[in-house]
Design a protein around this motif. Structure first.
Motif, PDB file in Angstrom:
ATOM      1  N   LYS A 129      29.231  31.503  38.720  1.00  0.00           N
ATOM      2  CA  LYS A 129      30.209  32.746  38.671  1.00  0.00           C
ATOM      3  C   LYS A 129      28.991  33.932  38.627  1.00  0.00           C
ATOM      4  O   LYS A 129      28.000  33.943  38.467  1.00  0.00           O
ATOM      5  CB  LYS A 129      30.833  32.773  37.287  1.00  0.00           C
ATOM      6  N   TYR A 130      29.487  35.213  39.246  1.00  0.00           N
ATOM      7  CA  TYR A 130      28.681  36.211  39.338  1.00  0.00           C
ATOM      8  C   TYR A 130      29.525  37.495  38.987  1.00  0.00           C
ATOM      9  O   TYR A 130      30.736  37.194  38.695  1.00  0.00           O
ATOM     10  CB  TYR A 130      28.071  36.380  40.653  1.00  0.00           C
ATOM     11  N   LEU A 131      28.974  38.476  38.619  1.00  0.00           N
ATOM     12  CA  LEU A 131      29.781  39.671  38.071  1.00  0.00           C
ATOM     13  C   LEU A 131      29.607  40.730  38.998  1.00  0.00           C
ATOM     14  O   LEU A 131      28.672  40.719  39.872  1.00  0.00           O
ATOM     15  CB  LEU A 131      29.344  40.132  36.777  1.00  0.00           C
ATOM     16  N   THR A 132      30.503  41.836  39.211  1.00  0.00           N
ATOM     17  CA  THR A 132      30.321  42.720  40.040  1.00  0.00           C
ATOM     18  C   THR A 132      30.632  44.152  39.137  1.00  0.00           C
ATOM     19  O   THR A 132      31.101  43.915  37.996  1.00  0.00           O
ATOM     20  CB  THR A 132      31.560  42.664  41.158  1.00  0.00           C
ATOM     21  N   VAL A 133      30.224  45.245  39.788  1.00  0.00           N
ATOM     22  CA  VAL A 133      30.215  46.560  39.098  1.00  0.00           C
ATOM     23  C   VAL A 133      31.562  47.073  39.082  1.00  0.00           C
ATOM     24  O   VAL A 133      32.349  46.934  39.730  1.00  0.00           O
ATOM     25  CB  VAL A 133      29.019  47.382  39.462  1.00  0.00           C
TER      26      VAL A 133
END
Length: 154
Positions: A129-133
């Motif tokens: 998984k990855y995060l965004t701003v």
């Protein structure tokens, strides 16, 4: 998302019926799925070769598939991924440019040519998984149209 599936691998059309096997993890605690060569290749010393896997990967929109060289390939054969770590975005799957075919950009840092056999395990793929701003607007653009480097094209 595609039906009820969340993430996995499929064989690309060009490699159907050619004995390509879907990647597996080696043990219950292995993070990576072993990716193998779809055909034979020769990597001369100091050269980079794009080795096809015959695979594509599907995943959730907020996931990525990271591709790392298998440690045995690095230590025994002096091979590295040309870009250190491959990044396969979720929208790479089934893109019109190449159907989402995953290639391994392998660079031979040794002094001898390296022969790759069809079916030889070369790399490992790890889904994450990855995060965004806050305020990220990347999803407001058009759909991916191509393969390598296509996210930077205008």
């Amino acid at each position: 998302m595609r039906d009820d599936r969340r993430r996995g691998f499929e064989i690309v059309t060009a490699y159907e019926d050619q004995g390509i096997e879907l990647p597996l993890r080696g043990t219950a605690s292995s993070a990576g799925y072993d990716l193998a060569a779809a055909e034979e290749a020769l990597i001369p010393p100091g050269e980079m070769v794009m080795v096809p896997t015959g695979l594509k990967a599907y995943m959730e929109p907020d996931e990525v598939l990271y591709i790392h060289i298998r440690s045995s390939m690095a230590v025994k054969n002096n091979l590295v991924m040309m870009n250190s770590v491959g990044v396969v975005d979720a929208d790479y799957y089934n893109n019109p440019g190449n159907e989402g075919h995953i290639y391994l950009a392998l660079w031979n840092r040794g002094s001898e040519s390296v022969e790759i056999a069809k079916g030889e395990r070369l790399a490992q793929g790890i889904f994450m998984k990855y995060l965004t701003v806050d305020g990220d607007t990347a999803g407001e653009g058009g759909d991916r149209q191509g393969g390598f480097g296509s996210t930077g094209e205008k």
